[in-house]
Design a protein around this motif. Sequence first.
Motif, mmCIF file in Angstrom:
data_model
loop_
_atom_site.group_PDB
_atom_site.id
_atom_site.type_symbol
_atom_site.label_atom_id
_atom_site.label_comp_id
_atom_site.label_asym_id
_atom_site.label_seq_id
_atom_site.Cartn_x
_atom_site.Cartn_y
_atom_site.Cartn_z
ATOM 1 N N ALA A 251 0.782 -1.348 0.020
ATOM 2 C CA ALA A 251 0.000 0.036 0.146
ATOM 3 C C ALA A 251 0.747 1.298 0.099
ATOM 4 O O ALA A 251 0.497 2.254 -0.655
ATOM 5 C CB ALA A 251 -0.757 0.077 1.268
ATOM 6 N N ALA A 252 2.160 1.078 0.684
ATOM 7 C CA ALA A 252 2.691 2.303 0.857
ATOM 8 C C ALA A 252 3.439 2.579 -0.483
ATOM 9 O O ALA A 252 3.521 3.885 -1.032
ATOM 10 C CB ALA A 252 3.883 2.066 1.877
ATOM 11 N N ARG A 253 3.936 1.520 -1.371
ATOM 12 C CA ARG A 253 4.315 1.653 -2.607
ATOM 13 C C ARG A 253 3.535 2.341 -3.581
ATOM 14 O O ARG A 253 3.676 3.226 -4.400
ATOM 15 C CB ARG A 253 5.062 0.512 -3.190
ATOM 16 N N LEU A 254 2.116 1.905 -3.621
ATOM 17 C CA LEU A 254 0.978 2.356 -4.300
ATOM 18 C C LEU A 254 1.104 3.894 -4.030
ATOM 19 O O LEU A 254 0.602 4.476 -4.992
ATOM 20 C CB LEU A 254 -0.208 1.477 -3.935
ATOM 21 N N ALA A 255 1.071 4.057 -2.623
ATOM 22 C CA ALA A 255 0.744 5.883 -2.523
ATOM 23 C C ALA A 255 1.926 6.575 -2.891
ATOM 24 O O ALA A 255 1.546 7.762 -3.539
ATOM 25 C CB ALA A 255 0.637 5.828 -0.852
ATOM 26 N N LEU A 256 3.032 6.072 -2.927
ATOM 27 C CA LEU A 256 4.102 6.578 -3.228
ATOM 28 C C LEU A 256 4.219 6.886 -4.871
ATOM 29 O O LEU A 256 4.365 7.754 -5.519
ATOM 30 C CB LEU A 256 5.504 6.012 -2.943
ATOM 31 N N GLY A 257 3.583 5.749 -5.500
ATOM 32 C CA GLY A 257 3.518 5.938 -6.978
ATOM 33 C C GLY A 257 2.402 6.949 -7.456
ATOM 34 O O GLY A 257 2.625 7.564 -8.299
ATOM 35 N N SER A 258 1.481 7.191 -6.695
ATOM 36 C CA SER A 258 0.203 8.035 -6.843
ATOM 37 C C SER A 258 0.978 9.507 -6.639
ATOM 38 O O SER A 258 0.650 10.381 -7.517
ATOM 39 C CB SER A 258 -0.874 7.856 -6.033
ATOM 40 N N LEU A 262 2.243 12.868 -9.792
ATOM 41 C CA LEU A 262 1.747 14.564 -9.939
ATOM 42 C C LEU A 262 3.043 15.500 -9.899
ATOM 43 O O LEU A 262 2.976 16.378 -10.059
ATOM 44 C CB LEU A 262 0.922 14.679 -8.386
ATOM 45 N N GLY A 263 4.119 14.573 -9.892
ATOM 46 C CA GLY A 263 5.528 15.312 -9.865
ATOM 47 C C GLY A 263 6.649 14.263 -9.350
ATOM 48 O O GLY A 263 6.413 13.386 -8.743
ATOM 49 N N ASN A 264 7.858 14.946 -9.462
ATOM 50 C CA ASN A 264 8.909 14.084 -9.087
ATOM 51 C C ASN A 264 9.129 14.244 -7.784
ATOM 52 O O ASN A 264 8.794 15.273 -6.911
ATOM 53 C CB ASN A 264 10.164 14.847 -9.608
ATOM 54 N N LEU A 265 9.472 12.967 -6.956
ATOM 55 C CA LEU A 265 9.787 13.009 -5.650
ATOM 56 C C LEU A 265 11.234 13.665 -5.344
ATOM 57 O O LEU A 265 11.871 13.845 -6.141
ATOM 58 C CB LEU A 265 9.866 11.449 -5.117
ATOM 59 N N PRO A 266 11.338 14.039 -4.206
ATOM 60 C CA PRO A 266 12.561 14.709 -3.863
ATOM 61 C C PRO A 266 13.666 14.057 -4.296
ATOM 62 O O PRO A 266 13.872 12.400 -3.988
ATOM 63 C CB PRO A 266 12.622 14.900 -2.260
ATOM 64 N N THR A 294 -0.060 14.076 -1.631
ATOM 65 C CA THR A 294 -1.464 13.621 -1.888
ATOM 66 C C THR A 294 -2.036 12.928 -0.700
ATOM 67 O O THR A 294 -1.442 13.099 0.474
ATOM 68 C CB THR A 294 -1.178 12.492 -2.896
ATOM 69 N N GLY A 295 -2.961 12.135 -0.680
ATOM 70 C CA GLY A 295 -3.546 11.396 0.451
ATOM 71 C C GLY A 295 -2.347 10.589 1.213
ATOM 72 O O GLY A 295 -2.484 10.047 2.251
ATOM 73 N N SER A 296 -1.410 10.337 0.561
ATOM 74 C CA SER A 296 -0.214 9.383 1.072
ATOM 75 C C SER A 296 0.463 10.568 2.169
ATOM 76 O O SER A 296 1.497 10.174 2.803
ATOM 77 C CB SER A 296 0.820 8.944 0.095
ATOM 78 N N GLU A 297 0.273 11.797 2.118
ATOM 79 C CA GLU A 297 0.795 12.675 2.933
ATOM 80 C C GLU A 297 2.215 12.583 3.029
ATOM 81 O O GLU A 297 3.025 12.248 4.139
ATOM 82 C CB GLU A 297 0.211 12.509 4.135
#
Length: 304
Positions: A251-258, A262-266, A294-297
Amino acid sequence: MAYAPKAAFIALDFGLKALFATSEGDLLGRGVYDALIRYDQRLTTLARHIQRSGGKPRDSECYRRLVTTIRGFIKAEVNRVLNRIISLRRPKHLVLERLRFRSPGLSARLNRILQNCGRGVIIAKLTALEEELGVTSEEVNPAYSSQQCNCCGYVDSRNRTEQARFRCRWCGARMSADVNAGRNVGERRSSPETTPVGRTKSAALAELVCRFNERWPRARTLPPDPGRKGQRGLPADPRWTNPYFRDWASAARLALGSASDLGNLPTTPALVAVGLNARVPIDRVGTVEGHPQTGSELVAGGPR
């Protein structure tokens, strides 16, 4: 003189390296395992000799005498250690894990003797303590008590660095593995996973994992990536590589993918944590230090 309890209860973890570890940190009966190893060597040698001579160990008077001696030793040590606990801690109630008498370091022959007489000896002693002193007892589910950290609740088979030592991969707590298990046994008196009958190991594990994730929903670091340098500042989140937390990691990987859609991760070595809070809609967008959220905060820093 009448028995006067001083403690409401004492929890006991049964082992062979130390016969009993208490929730107060006592390790009692530490010489029992060494004595059993010596008995095991004698028992194995004698049985082998009898079998080579064409006989059966159970038909040998010498073999039966040795088995009787071993059973007497187990009974004497169990009684001695439990009497010591009563004298030292004076509990009103004893909480024990559901006892299983086996040790991988002993032969199958001696393990059978331990299983056949050990549990009966302890039950008989507990019955005597209740009848003579009024000290009651109960058993709780021992599932994963040796792998769960008593300080933070994190459960991981890798927490047991050695047979006798415990080091939590989440909070870093270090202690005797037996004492840690004893304290977990004590805390399971009023928990749902304590029911010894009808509660499977998988159900107990699911409860422990759920409780920990409710306390720490956010990851401390990004998941391991061979192509990315290590993240500095916080220790890696051990849940990413812990099979017990496979659903959380997915679930965490899915949230990170979402979030990455929306933009590049740091890309800086700054710490990033992902929170999995089901109450926050996945399409909720904001920013943290200029990065999409996102909702993954995604937040900088650790769990909060």
